[in-house]
Design an enzyme around this catalytic site. Sequence first.
Site: not given
Length: 756
Positions: A617-619, A674
């Site tokens: 996630v959001d890496f 995002r």
Amino acid sequence: MDQQFFVSASEDSTVKIWDCKKLEKDISFRSRLTYSLGGSRALCVAVLQGSTQIVVGASDGMIHMFSVDHISRGLGNVVENYSGIADVKKNGSGEGAILSLLNYSADGSTSKMVLYSTQNCGIHLWDTRTSSNGWNTRVFPEEGYISALVADPCGNWFVSGSSRGVLTLWDLRFCIPVNSWQYSLSCPIEKMCLFVPPSGTPLSVATRPLVYVAAGCNEVSLWNAENGSCHQVLRAANHESDAETCESPWALARPSSKSTTKSDLRRSINAKYRIDELNEPSVRLPGIRALLPLPGGDLLTGGTDLKIRRWDHCSPDRSYSVCGPSIRGVGNDDFYETKSSFGVQVVQETKRRPLATRLTGKTILAAAATDSAGCHHDSILSLASVKLNQRLLISSSRDGAIKRFFLLNAGPATCHTKGIRPRKSGAWGKQLSVNMTQVQYSEQQFMKWVDFVGSLKHSLFRTAKNKLFPSYTLTVDRNPAYGDFTSIQDAIDSLPMINLVRVVIKVHAGVYTEKVTIPQLKSFITIEGAGADKTIVQWGDTAQTAGPKGQPLGTYGSATFAVNSPYFIAKNITFKNTTPVPPPGAVGKQAVAFRISADTAAFVGHYYKDCYIEGSVDFIFGNGLSLFENCQVHAIAPIIGAVTAQGRNSILDDTGFSFVNCKVTGSGALYLGRAWGPFSRVVFAYTYMDNIIIPKGWYNWGDPSREMTVFYGQYKCTGPGASFAGRVSWSRELTDEEAKPFISLTFIDGSEWIKI
């Protein structure tokens, strides 16, 4: 003179001195002193800082300078009597009319220098003490004459704008042009002013040459003169002429490749310079003629539509009209819509309900003549503010009228006149609670780091020594018999505190379980492994891991490998955080493998080439300016994940992520990005996307307002997950022209520092 008086200069050959004290009581009073220009028209005027000296530029090429004699007494040395005009000096340019002038101040101190431009394309720096020019130059006649000037308060630089839309940044210390660019469509530069950044702006951003430029049809644009990039466009409604209204702002318009026989004012300027252009009135479009910058980046404007507007830089939807003619049948229902064009924020004034009939110039003038609120009856040409017992706004118009408005609750960016709403408190952003937890505090520090990275520049590399060629090499091997050191951190610690030469640290094959940090002053380090699958650096901290003092490390401190110095290069190596993939919604489980807090770095990445990047996630996150080329981005999200969380927080941040010729693969359902920052900017070009991509593609972080300010795009991507058909409406499929800035090393100014 400490705002005791203000000055007006007009085409009737007079310069008048007005007493500011009278403004609070009554606007209908006489001027205190009058200076005659002997029949010549006054074109520009300035007051020298910290003095009562006034400088006026005239149409006959003369500069007039005089002092205001006065008698002061009582508390605050209040002026009791204006006794006359004294110390008159005149200076002839011999180059035609004086078109613009300003008080030049070196190092922010009181200065007796005047910077001015002339009709015959000259720019001069006049020393009023010796009545001589300290510096002279001429611009190319093909670029037009200089119609506007704006200068750095510290005297390091100034920006000139010409009658043909050429803008130039000058270094006043060395008297040379630094950067020059053409306004997107040729048109006169009407006016310029400085951008006053919000308090708390990082120094690297606050010192940039950011200027508001009034040019084109009813619009003002914010430019970084250092590189000629546009950050924001403010567009006033133009109801009079559909011919001058178009989807693309003038500041961002791209010349059409199609020929047309229809006359277009935007392209009617001949390539060859005509001397008659100096003596004939140029084509004047309806637009902005007066600018007044406010602290915090806000702006007051006045123009040919007789309106004064206040533009809110941080919250454009809170912009409003301060005053203007009330037209029967046309309600005061203006609103300010934010869009994005070529990655630039565009604020468009429009009506909530379409007008039944088109407004003409005659309609506006007729409404102004009978307006009970006392608006201007002709084009507004200048704006100024005076601070007495309360803040006052002074405006003047082409018909010679001077009007006063009260600015209630004067603060960093507050303006209020009859019936106009004042700004609500707290508009500058929410303050964090004093009773924050340790995790919240660490995350606050992390956001400060994100802002810091976003403010970095990419023009320092040219001054570095031994930038790319190794000066010496160190080796690291887990077996002390085969290397100089057994850990990477030991090798870094052995370097001088301030390192100015390229050092290559060759890390032999093996798994190195250690947490590595490169300090700020240890620059020019290359970490070279034996292969991405052979040399691995790993650690397992998370945001909630306790640090040395028992406090949570936070996301910032969880990195396995942290780089804080510039000119870092890494290749043939893997950085890994061994923390297991957390379940969705887990708190404090953020785990970073690699963090870079420095500028000009390369992975052979901000330039990442031939890398394998894995996360859930959001890496790929932060507020850096990063280019990913030929990289494989692999997701291991158990359910839903996201590739990017780009944190661009301001239109002034030159940051964003660009993925070129990459592959996006993995498991789970994946967003491309995002909107962590309200101005987040991410582009995927020539990239293969597996069928794990969520059709919508992008997520607004739960804030619909960000849909108007982010810049998310795709360009010629392939694969089952690349279809643009299901993407959110606020993302875009880029044209060739829109994609061009994102798909080469110029996106990160890489041609300056990447030669590997």
